[in-house]
Design an enzyme around this catalytic site. Structure first.
Site, PDB file in Angstrom:
ATOM      1  N   ASP A   1       0.868  -1.186   0.000  1.00 33.92           N
ATOM      2  CA  ASP A   1       0.000   0.000   0.000  1.00 33.92           C
ATOM      3  C   ASP A   1       0.908   1.240   0.000  1.00 33.92           C
ATOM      4  OD1 ASP A   1      -2.171   1.667  -0.013  1.00 33.92           O
ATOM      5  OD2 ASP A   1      -3.200   0.699   1.653  1.00 33.92           O
TER       6      ASP A   1
HETATM    7  C1  BGC Z   1      -5.037   3.272   0.306  1.00 31.55           C
HETATM    8  C2  BGC Z   1      -5.323   2.256  -0.772  1.00 31.55           C
HETATM    9  C3  BGC Z   1      -5.202   2.869  -2.135  1.00 31.55           C
HETATM   10  C4  BGC Z   1      -3.827   3.477  -2.267  1.00 31.55           C
HETATM   11  C5  BGC Z   1      -3.564   4.089  -3.619  1.00 31.55           C
HETATM   12  C6  BGC Z   1      -3.773   4.028   0.044  1.00 31.55           C
HETATM   13  O1  BGC Z   1      -3.636   5.111   0.907  1.00 31.55           O
HETATM   14  O2  BGC Z   1      -4.964   2.616   1.541  1.00 31.55           O
HETATM   15  O3  BGC Z   1      -6.604   1.704  -0.590  1.00 31.55           O
HETATM   16  O4  BGC Z   1      -5.437   1.899  -3.112  1.00 31.55           O
HETATM   17  O5  BGC Z   1      -3.681   4.487  -1.289  1.00 31.55           O
HETATM   18  O6  BGC Z   1      -4.277   5.238  -3.817  1.00 31.55           O
END
Ligand code: BGC
Length: 746
Positions: free
Chosen positions: A294
Site C-alpha cells: 500500500d
Molecule cells: C489506500 C489504498 C489505495 C492506495 C492508492 C492508500 O492510501 O490505503 O486503498 O489503493 O492508497 O491510492
C-alpha cells in the site's frame, strides 16, 4: 532501428509462436489464470539489467492539479531511464499515451508502463459506496457495475484498479467500513467474486477490461478501536474463518494482483508478512499475480518498529513476497545494493519481476502498449445512458428501508413535501470518497430529484452538518408545518468516511439531532433519509422519524434514485450487510456471534452474558430491510434429514407476497452447527436469493447444502465438515427463528 524495438519484435514473434492461449475459455473464473506462460517474459528477463528489473517493481504516483494531470519531473526521468515501470493516479487517454510513449520509445527495452488507479465504486459514472452496493445483494448488477467502471477506466488509459476492497469489518468507527462489503464473509465473498469478474471479464487482453487488485491483505478492517492504520490482532482461526474468505474468493475468481495492508498481523506488518503474502496467498491459494504494497507501506515498517531503515524494510518486504513498492522509493534505492550483498537472491528478484511482466503480458500491453488509450472510446464509453441507468438501479437497490410506520412511504406524487436538512441539496456528498474521476457537475442532489417528482416542495436547510448554529431552525419548522409530509435529509459529510476518517461517535451530530427533535415536535409525519458511510446509532432517530431510508452515498444517480423510491416509482429492496447497533457500547456486534458459556436466555438473570443498560440484540440486524409490501415464509423443509461426504441436501421455504404491491425479498439461509470440535456461531449466513413477487404470488426458494458449505477450520486447523447435528434457518434477516434440523454423517 533502435535496439529496444528489435527486442520487442523478437519477443512478439515468440508470443505469436504459442505464448497465448488462443482459445481462452469464456468463463471468467478460469480465463484470467489460464493464460499462464508468456515467452516474452522469459526473453525480457534474459536481457534485462539489474536496474531495469528493479524498475519493474517500482510504482510512483502522478498528480492532478487545476490545470490537469502533472507528474514530478524526477519520476519522468525514472520512467525514461527504466527505473520506474508503473504509474498510478494518471488517467485520460491523452495523458497516459504521453507517459507511455516515454516508456516505449525512450527506454532501452520499451517495456510498457502499467497504469493503476483507485476505481472503487465507478470511474466516471459513480455507483453507491461499496457498503451500499453490498446491501443490494444483487450479484449480477454488482458485476455489471464493475464492468462499467472497467470500460470507462480502460478507455481513459487505465489497466489496473485497486479494487475490490475485501476487508470484513465489524467496526463502525473505522471510516473505511464504507469501502467494503460489510461484516460477513459469505456475502463479502460473493461481492468480491462479482467485482473481479466485472473488472476482468473473460479476457484480460480485451481493452475493455482491467486487472483487479484484492486488498488490503489482510485483516485491515479490524484495527483496534476502529482507528485507521491501528494494530490488528486476532487468532489465526478467527482470521481464516471470518476475514480471509472474501480475499480468497477474489483470488479464486482470478484477481491479478493483491495489495498488502498497512496493518500488522501477529506482530509483523502485512507488507513483510511472509505468512500472509507467501504461505497463504501463494502457497495455499495458488495466487499467481503480483503483490503491491500500500502507499508507502514499505517505508512505514520503520515506524512499525520492525525495520531499522528503508533499506532493511525493502529487503524484508521483497523477501516476504511483496513484489512492488508503492511510493516508498526503497526498492529503487536499495535493492541493487541488497542483491550485491546477497540479502536478496536473484531468484526472488526475478520471480517478482516475472509476476509483474506477466500481468502486463496478460493485459496485452506487449502487443499494443496503447491499447487502453483511446480518446474515441473514452468519449463513447463515458457516462452513457446505459451506464447511468445501471447506476440508478444499483442506487435504488442499495437503499435500505429501516422503518415505515403506517406505510408512510411511498409518498403521493401530488403532495407538497418539506425537504429539510444540511445534506438535502448537496450533490457533492452523493459521490463519497474514492470517487474515481466522477464529477459533481450535472448531478442532481436529493432535493433536485424530489423537486422533479413531488407536487410541491418547500425547502429549508435547517442547519449545517456539524456547526452548532440553530439560526435556520425556525424556517425549517415553518417549512415543515406548511407541507403534508417532511423529508429530512441528515447524515455525515462524505469525508467522514473513507481513509483516515474515523469517528469515536457513531451518532448524528448534535445539531442535526436537535433539528430532528424540533421538527418532530410539530407532529408532522417525518421521512428520514440518511446519507452516511457507516452503521450509525439511530436509537433516538428511530423513535422520532416515522420512516427511515438508509441511502448511504448513492453516487451519480443518487438524487433521482432516492426520489423514485420515496414516491413509489421503485421499491426499496436493500438489506443491511452490516449490523446497526443501539449504541457504540455494543460494538463489535455481528450476526455470527457465538453462544458463549452463559448465553442470555433468562430475562433479568444477572450472571448471563448481557448488559445492564442495553439489549444484546442490535437495533437493526444484519440482513434486515423492509419494502412496500410484506412477505410470509413457510417453515423451512429439507429434502432429506441427513447426508454424507459425497452428497448434499436442499433446504427450501415458500415465500408469499402478502401485500398489495410488487416487491423484492432477499431470502436468506443461515446455518448453525450444534456441536463442533471448536465453538461455532449461533447463526452464519450460507446462502441468499433475491426474488421479486407480484401481490399474492408465491415462490419456493431452494438452497443446496453441501459438505463444503458446512466446512470450517476444525480443532486441528484443517478445513472441512464435522459429523453432527445442524439447523438450517430460512428467513428475511439474521434474526429469523424458523429452522429445520439435519445431520451430517462422515
Ligand atoms: C489506500 C489504498 C489505495 C492506495 C492508492 C492508500 O492510501 O490505503 O486503498 O489503493 O492508497 O491510492
Amino acid at each position: 532501428m533502435k535496439k529496444h524495438f528489435l527486442i520487442a519484435i523478437c519477443a512478439l514473434l515468440l508470443v505469436s509462436c504459442g505464448g497465448r492461449n488462443e482459445s481462452a475459455p469464456a468463463n471468467p473464473k478460469v480465463a484470467a489464470n489460464a493464460l499462464k506462460h508468456y515467452p516474452i517474459v522469459d526473453s525480457l528477463l534474459r536481457v534485462m539489467t539489474l536496474d531495469e528489473k528493479i524498475g519493474q517493481l517500482v510504482l510512483y504516483t502522478s498528480d492532478w492539479d487545476v490545470t490537469g494531470p502533472s507528474i514530478r519531473s524526477g519520476y519522468v526521468d525514472d520512467i525514461r531511464s527504466g527505473k520506474c515501470g508503473n504509474i498510478f493516479n494518471a488517467y485520460t487517454a491523452a495523458y497516459t499515451r504521453q507517459l507511455q510513449e516515454i516508456a516505449v520509445n525512450e527506454t532501452r527495452l520499451g517495456i510498457p508502463l502499467l497504469f493503476g488507479y483507485d476505481v472503487i465504486h465507478g470511474f466516471r459514472t459513480i455507483f453507491p459506496i461499496n457498503l451500499g452496493i453490498s446491501a443490494s445483494w444483487d450479484m449480477p448488477l454488482i458485476q455489471e457495475s464493475a464492468r462499467i467502471a472497467a470500460r470507462e477506466a480502460a478507455a481513459a488509459g487505465l489497466h489496473w484498479t485497486y479494487s475490490p476492497m475485501c476487508d470484513i469489518c465489524v467496526e463502525p468507527r473505522w471510516g473505511r467500513i464504507s469501502e467494503g462489503a460489510g461484516e460477513d464473509a459469505f456475502l463479502g465473498s460473493e461481492v468480491a467474486r462479482a467485482m473481479v469478474y466485472g473488472y476482468q471479464g473473460g479476457d484480460l487482453e480485451d481493452p475493455l477490461t482491467i486487472a483487479a487488485c484484492v486488498k488490503h491483505f489482510a485483516a485491515y478492517g479490524a484495527p483496534h478501536a476502529g482507528r485507521d492504520y491501528n494494530t490488528v490482532d486476532m487468532s489465526e482461526r478467527w482470521l481464516r474463518e471470518f476475514y480471509l474468505p472474501p480475499y480468497k474468493a477474489a483470488v479464486d475468481a482470478g484477481a491479478q494482483t493483491a495489495m498488502a495492508s498497512f496493518n500488522e498481523y501477529d506482530g509483523t506488518p502485512a507488507t513483510a508478512n511472509r505468512h500472509l503474502l507467501t504461505e497463504i496467498l501463494r502457497d495455499e491459494w495458488g495466487f499467481d499475480g503480483f503483490v503491491v504494497s500500500d502507499y508507502t507501506g514499505v517505508m512505514e515498517m520503520i515506524n512499525h518498529g520492525t525495520s531499522r531503515d528503508l533499506e532493511d524494510a525493502s529487503i524484508q518486504a521483497l523477501n516476504a513476497g511483496n513484489d512492488m513498492d508503492m511510493q516508498s522509493g526503497g526498492y529503487s534505492e536499495f535493492l541493487a545494493k541488497a542483491m550485491k550483498e546477497g540479502k536478496v537472491s536473484k531468484k526472488t528478484l526475478d520471480e517478482a519481476v516475472r509476476r509483474v511482466l506477466t500481468v502486463k503480458a496478460r493485459l496485452g500491453l506487449f502487443e499494443d502498449p496503447y491499447r487502453y488509450c483511446s480518446p474515441e472510446r473514452e468519449a463513447a464509453e463515458t457516462k452513457t445512458e446505459a451506464n447511468l441507468l445501471a447506476a440508478r438501479t444499483l442506487a435504488e437497490e442499495s437503499c435500505v428501508l429501516l422503518k415505515n410506520t403506517h406505510n408512510l412511504l411511498p409518498l403521493d406524487k401530488n403532495s407538497t413535501v418539506a425537504v429539510i436538512g444540511p445534506l438535502a441539496d448537496s450533490a457533492d456528498d452523493l459521490l463519497a470518497s474514492w470517487r474515481g474521476a466522477g464529477q459533481v457537475e450535472g448531478i442532481k442532489s436529493l432535493l433536485e430529484g424530489i423537486r422533479e417528482m413531488a407536487g410541491g416542495v418547500v425547502y429549508a436547510k435547517g442547519c449545517d452538518i456539524e456547526n452548532p448554529g440553530q439560526a435556520g431552525f425556525n424556517q425549517a419548522e415553518y417549512a415543515a408545518r406548511s407541507a403534508s409530509t417532511v423529508i429530512m435529509v441528515l447524515g455525515e459529510s462524505c469525508d467522514w468516511t473513507g481513509e483516515a476518517a474515523c469517528r469515536t461517535s457513531i451518532q448524528l451530530p448534535e445539531v442535526q439531532k436537535e433539528l430532528l427533535r424540533r421538527i418532530a415536535a410539530t407532529g408532522q409525519p417525518i421521512v428520514l433519509v440518511l446519507l452516511n458511510g457507516r452503521p450509525l446509532d439511530l436509537s433516538e432517530e428511530s423513535e422520532l422519524a416515522d420512516a427511515i431510508l438508509e441511502a448511504w452515498y448513492p453516487g451519480t444517480m443518487g438524487g433521482e434514485a432516492v426520489a423514485r423510491l420515496l414516491f413509489g416509482e421503485a421499491s426499496p429492496s436493500g438489506r443491511l450487510s452490516v449490523t446497526f447497533p443501539y449504541n457504540l457500547g455494543q460494538v463489535p456486534i455481528y450476526h455470527y456471534a457465538k453462544n458463549t458459556g452463559r448465553p442470555y436466555v433468562h430475562k433479568g438473570v444477572k450472571y448471563e452474558s448481557r448488559y445492564l443498560d442495553c439489549e444484546n440484540e442490535p437495533l437493526y440486524p444484519f440482513g434486515y430491510g423492509l419494502t412496500y409490501t410484506t412477505f410470509s415464509y413457510s417453515k423451512p423443509e429439507l429434502s432429506a434429514a441427513e447426508f454424507g461426504p459425497m452428497g448434499s441436501i436442499t433446504a427450501k421455504a415458500t415465500i408469499t407476497n402478502t401485500g398489495a404491491k410488487e416487491g423484492t425479498e432477499v431470502v436468506q439461509l443461515y446455518i448453525r452447527d450444534m456441536v463442533g470440535s471448536v465453538t461455532r456461531p449461533v447463526k452464519q449466513l450460507k446462502g441468499f436469493e433475491r426474488v421479486t413477487l407480484a401481490p399474492g404470488e408465491s415462490r419456493t426458494v431452494e438452497f443446496e447444502i453441501t459438505p463444503e458449505l458446512i466446512s470450517f477450520w476444525r480443532k486441528d486447523m484443517t478445513f472441512g465438515p464435522e459429523a453432527g447435528e445442524f439447523r438450517a434457518f430460512i428467513g428475511p434477516a439474521s434474526d429469523c427463528t424458523e429452522f429445520a434440523t439435519f445431520t451430517y454423517n462422515e
